[in-house]
Design a protein around this motif. Structure first.
Motif, mmCIF file in Angstrom:
data_model
loop_
_atom_site.group_PDB
_atom_site.id
_atom_site.type_symbol
_atom_site.label_atom_id
_atom_site.label_comp_id
_atom_site.label_asym_id
_atom_site.label_seq_id
_atom_site.Cartn_x
_atom_site.Cartn_y
_atom_site.Cartn_z
ATOM 1 N N GLY A 209 -0.802 -1.890 -6.768
ATOM 2 C CA GLY A 209 -0.304 -3.164 -7.283
ATOM 3 C C GLY A 209 -1.365 -4.245 -7.327
ATOM 4 O O GLY A 209 -1.445 -5.019 -8.294
ATOM 5 N N LEU A 210 -2.199 -4.313 -6.295
ATOM 6 C CA LEU A 210 -3.260 -5.319 -6.263
ATOM 7 C C LEU A 210 -4.330 -5.016 -7.313
ATOM 8 O O LEU A 210 -4.767 -5.908 -8.046
ATOM 9 N N ALA A 211 -4.732 -3.735 -7.395
ATOM 10 C CA ALA A 211 -5.755 -3.345 -8.381
ATOM 11 C C ALA A 211 -5.257 -3.587 -9.800
ATOM 12 O O ALA A 211 -6.022 -3.992 -10.683
ATOM 13 N N SER A 212 -3.967 -3.378 -10.029
ATOM 14 C CA SER A 212 -3.372 -3.626 -11.359
ATOM 15 C C SER A 212 -3.465 -5.094 -11.745
ATOM 16 O O SER A 212 -3.405 -5.442 -12.918
ATOM 17 N N ASN A 213 -3.600 -5.965 -10.723
ATOM 18 C CA ASN A 213 -3.772 -7.397 -10.963
ATOM 19 C C ASN A 213 -5.247 -7.809 -10.966
ATOM 20 O O ASN A 213 -5.571 -8.992 -10.846
ATOM 21 N N GLY A 214 -6.137 -6.809 -11.086
ATOM 22 C CA GLY A 214 -7.566 -7.094 -11.208
ATOM 23 C C GLY A 214 -8.281 -7.395 -9.896
ATOM 24 O O GLY A 214 -9.419 -7.861 -9.895
ATOM 25 N N ILE A 215 -7.615 -7.122 -8.766
ATOM 26 C CA ILE A 215 -8.224 -7.394 -7.464
ATOM 27 C C ILE A 215 -9.019 -6.172 -7.003
ATOM 28 O O ILE A 215 -8.573 -5.034 -7.171
ATOM 29 N N LYS A 216 -10.198 -6.416 -6.446
ATOM 30 C CA LYS A 216 -10.993 -5.322 -5.864
ATOM 31 C C LYS A 216 -10.455 -5.026 -4.472
ATOM 32 O O LYS A 216 -10.385 -5.915 -3.626
ATOM 33 N N VAL A 217 -10.058 -3.773 -4.253
ATOM 34 C CA VAL A 217 -9.356 -3.416 -3.015
ATOM 35 C C VAL A 217 -10.124 -2.362 -2.223
ATOM 36 O O VAL A 217 -10.585 -1.371 -2.782
ATOM 37 N N VAL A 218 -10.218 -2.604 -0.906
ATOM 38 C CA VAL A 218 -10.716 -1.568 0.004
ATOM 39 C C VAL A 218 -9.495 -0.848 0.561
ATOM 40 O O VAL A 218 -8.703 -1.428 1.302
ATOM 41 N N LEU A 219 -9.319 0.411 0.136
ATOM 42 C CA LEU A 219 -8.252 1.261 0.648
ATOM 43 C C LEU A 219 -8.755 1.856 1.962
ATOM 44 O O LEU A 219 -9.811 2.485 1.997
ATOM 45 N N THR A 220 -8.016 1.638 3.051
ATOM 46 C CA THR A 220 -8.455 2.175 4.343
ATOM 47 C C THR A 220 -7.445 3.184 4.875
ATOM 48 O O THR A 220 -6.249 3.115 4.582
ATOM 49 N N ALA A 221 -7.955 4.136 5.643
ATOM 50 C CA ALA A 221 -7.124 5.139 6.301
ATOM 51 C C ALA A 221 -7.892 5.675 7.495
ATOM 52 O O ALA A 221 -9.129 5.614 7.521
ATOM 53 N N ARG A 222 -7.167 6.175 8.475
ATOM 54 C CA ARG A 222 -7.829 6.774 9.634
ATOM 55 C C ARG A 222 -8.533 8.064 9.241
ATOM 56 O O ARG A 222 -9.629 8.339 9.679
ATOM 57 N N ASP A 223 -7.854 8.856 8.414
ATOM 58 C CA ASP A 223 -8.355 10.165 8.008
ATOM 59 C C ASP A 223 -9.251 10.016 6.777
ATOM 60 O O ASP A 223 -8.781 9.633 5.708
ATOM 61 N N VAL A 224 -10.525 10.312 6.934
ATOM 62 C CA VAL A 224 -11.511 10.112 5.849
ATOM 63 C C VAL A 224 -11.164 10.938 4.613
ATOM 64 O O VAL A 224 -11.175 10.435 3.492
ATOM 65 N N LYS A 225 -10.822 12.208 4.832
ATOM 66 C CA LYS A 225 -10.527 13.094 3.706
ATOM 67 C C LYS A 225 -9.329 12.577 2.899
ATOM 68 O O LYS A 225 -9.376 12.498 1.672
ATOM 69 N N ARG A 226 -8.248 12.212 3.615
ATOM 70 C CA ARG A 226 -7.054 11.703 2.925
ATOM 71 C C ARG A 226 -7.344 10.385 2.205
ATOM 72 O O ARG A 226 -6.800 10.125 1.134
ATOM 73 N N GLY A 227 -8.169 9.564 2.808
ATOM 74 C CA GLY A 227 -8.533 8.294 2.194
ATOM 75 C C GLY A 227 -9.273 8.483 0.883
ATOM 76 O O GLY A 227 -8.935 7.861 -0.134
ATOM 77 N N TYR A 228 -10.281 9.362 0.892
ATOM 78 C CA TYR A 228 -11.034 9.629 -0.338
ATOM 79 C C TYR A 228 -10.150 10.271 -1.408
ATOM 80 O O TYR A 228 -10.259 9.949 -2.595
ATOM 81 N N GLN A 229 -9.247 11.168 -0.967
ATOM 82 C CA GLN A 229 -8.329 11.800 -1.929
ATOM 83 C C GLN A 229 -7.439 10.758 -2.607
ATOM 84 O O GLN A 229 -7.205 10.825 -3.818
ATOM 85 N N ALA A 230 -6.966 9.781 -1.822
ATOM 86 C CA ALA A 230 -6.103 8.726 -2.374
ATOM 87 C C ALA A 230 -6.851 7.895 -3.413
ATOM 88 O O ALA A 230 -6.313 7.577 -4.478
ATOM 89 N N VAL A 231 -8.118 7.553 -3.105
ATOM 90 C CA VAL A 231 -8.926 6.768 -4.044
ATOM 91 C C VAL A 231 -9.171 7.556 -5.331
ATOM 92 O O VAL A 231 -9.041 7.021 -6.439
ATOM 93 N N GLU A 232 -9.505 8.836 -5.183
ATOM 94 C CA GLU A 232 -9.749 9.675 -6.360
ATOM 95 C C GLU A 232 -8.496 9.782 -7.232
ATOM 96 O O GLU A 232 -8.568 9.751 -8.454
ATOM 97 N N GLU A 233 -7.345 9.904 -6.564
ATOM 98 C CA GLU A 233 -6.064 9.990 -7.286
ATOM 99 C C GLU A 233 -5.813 8.712 -8.094
ATOM 100 O O GLU A 233 -5.427 8.767 -9.261
ATOM 101 N N LEU A 234 -6.068 7.550 -7.490
ATOM 102 C CA LEU A 234 -5.876 6.274 -8.189
ATOM 103 C C LEU A 234 -6.829 6.158 -9.376
ATOM 104 O O LEU A 234 -6.452 5.695 -10.452
ATOM 105 N N LYS A 235 -8.074 6.571 -9.171
ATOM 106 C CA LYS A 235 -9.063 6.479 -10.261
ATOM 107 C C LYS A 235 -8.693 7.410 -11.407
ATOM 108 O O LYS A 235 -8.795 7.049 -12.580
ATOM 109 N N ARG A 236 -8.229 8.617 -11.034
ATOM 110 C CA ARG A 236 -7.880 9.609 -12.052
ATOM 111 C C ARG A 236 -6.651 9.174 -12.845
ATOM 112 O O ARG A 236 -6.628 9.242 -14.069
ATOM 113 N N GLU A 237 -5.624 8.688 -12.136
ATOM 114 C CA GLU A 237 -4.356 8.356 -12.798
ATOM 115 C C GLU A 237 -4.368 7.004 -13.486
ATOM 116 O O GLU A 237 -3.736 6.811 -14.515
#
Length: 324
Positions: free
Chosen positions: A27-55
């Motif tokens: 929602g924030l990125a859709s409004n043009g905001i640069k967002v740092v997505l954080t997660a405890r699990d590095v692998k899951r965090g990177y997967q989430a970012v890749e999913e957002l970029k892809r979709e």
């Protein structure tokens, strides 16, 4: 320090690899905001970012950084990353939280409790006195016939719950305040729950301390939490007027709500609020909630994007200002 674009806005969302956290990033990125997505699990965090970029093609708007809110060095590392990359922070969304029963992960497990929170008013009598097993489905990872009275909450589980939900959010917030103060429109949104409303705490001393914003300090909140942990250890929760079901979770959210008011009172130039997004359909409750994840996160995003001069120090149930 990074050269911050004066017009660009920058956000950090904690516990953001799935559920409401992930949808808030979207929602924030859709409004043009640069967002740092954080997660405890590095692998899951990177997967989430890749999913957002892809979709959604957020190639320049979403980046990942590891964050464990209970680890001061992890918090410091994230603050340094934001300082170097952006030079300031405009929006902090404290979403990471745990239930106090499940020690396996800091995903958005408090979504599970939103389902309960929507029912609190109508089932308060049941909530205080009777078995809540009828509220459970296998989707919660619980046996459908589970009896809350038989569900143990160990001292260690409760301690971890307070450490994550209250102290983790508080320490992350305090670490970011210097960077938020460099913003023209600094926003903090604490994802909370109606479970943390003071009416569910019968301990009059604790309730009066947490409700007295003008005289409240972090030390007084600490005293309340220490007293709660002592009474838990001594088996005196019911006798001393503490919640006996979802106990540490409710107390952690009550502390977070009071801290939100304290911070708003202390930092008049910050806009800081907390929000219960409602009963949200997620994989955690096998989609038994009422609202879509998009609807749940919309309440969080709306608060993050409030205009200058908006109300601060409030508790929102979805989009309505509610009493603490």
């Amino acid at each position: 320090m990074g050269m911050a674009d004066a017009k660009q806005r920058y956000a950090v969302v904690t516990g953001a690899n799935k559920g409401i956290g992930l949808e808030t990033v979207k929602g924030l990125a859709s409004n043009g905001i640069k967002v740092v997505l954080t997660a405890r699990d590095v692998k899951r965090g990177y997967q989430a970012v890749e999913e957002l970029k892809r979709e959604f093609g957020f190639s320049d708007l979403v980046v990942f950084h590891q964050l464990d809110v209970t680890d001061p060095s992890s918090v410091a590392s994230l603050v340094e990353f934001v300082k170097i990359k952006f030079g300031r922070l405009d929006i902090l969304v404290n979403n990471a939280g745990i239930s106090g029963f499940n020690t396996d992960g800091m995903v958005s497990v408090h979504i599970f409790f939103y389902t309960l929170s929507v029912l609190f008013l109508s089932i308060l009598k049941s909530f205080l006195k009777n078995d809540l097993g009828f509220l459970f489905t296998p989707g919660f990872g619980c046996h459908p016939k589970i009896n809350w009275k038989e569900l143990p909450q160990t001292y260690e589980m409760a301690e971890k719950c307070l450490t994550t939900n209250y102290y983790g959010a508080k320490e992350t917030t305090e670490a970011f305040i210097p960077l938020l103060q460099l913003s023209n429109l600094p926003m903090i949104v604490n994802v909370s729950s109606e479970a943390g409303l003071l009416k569910y705490i019968s301990n009059e001393w604790a309730r009066s301390v947490l409700d007295d914003t003008e005289n409240l300090t972090e030390e007084l909140i600490d005293e309340v939490l220490k007293e709660y942990m002592k009474d838990l250890d001594d088996g005196l929760l019911e006798k001393k007027g503490w919640p006996t079901y979802l106990s540490a979770y409710m107390v952690s959210k009550a502390a977070m709500n009071s801290y939100t008011r304290l911070l708003a009172y202390r930092h008049q130039k910050l806009c800081i609020n907390c929000v219960c997004p409602g009963s949200v359909k997620t994989d955690i409750n096998r989609n038994t909630g009422i609202l879509s994840v998009e609807n749940g996160a919309a309440s969080v995003v709306r608060l993050a994007l409030l205009p200058n001069g908006s109300p601060s120090g409030h508790f929102f149930t979805r989009q309505e200002v509610s009493s603490f």
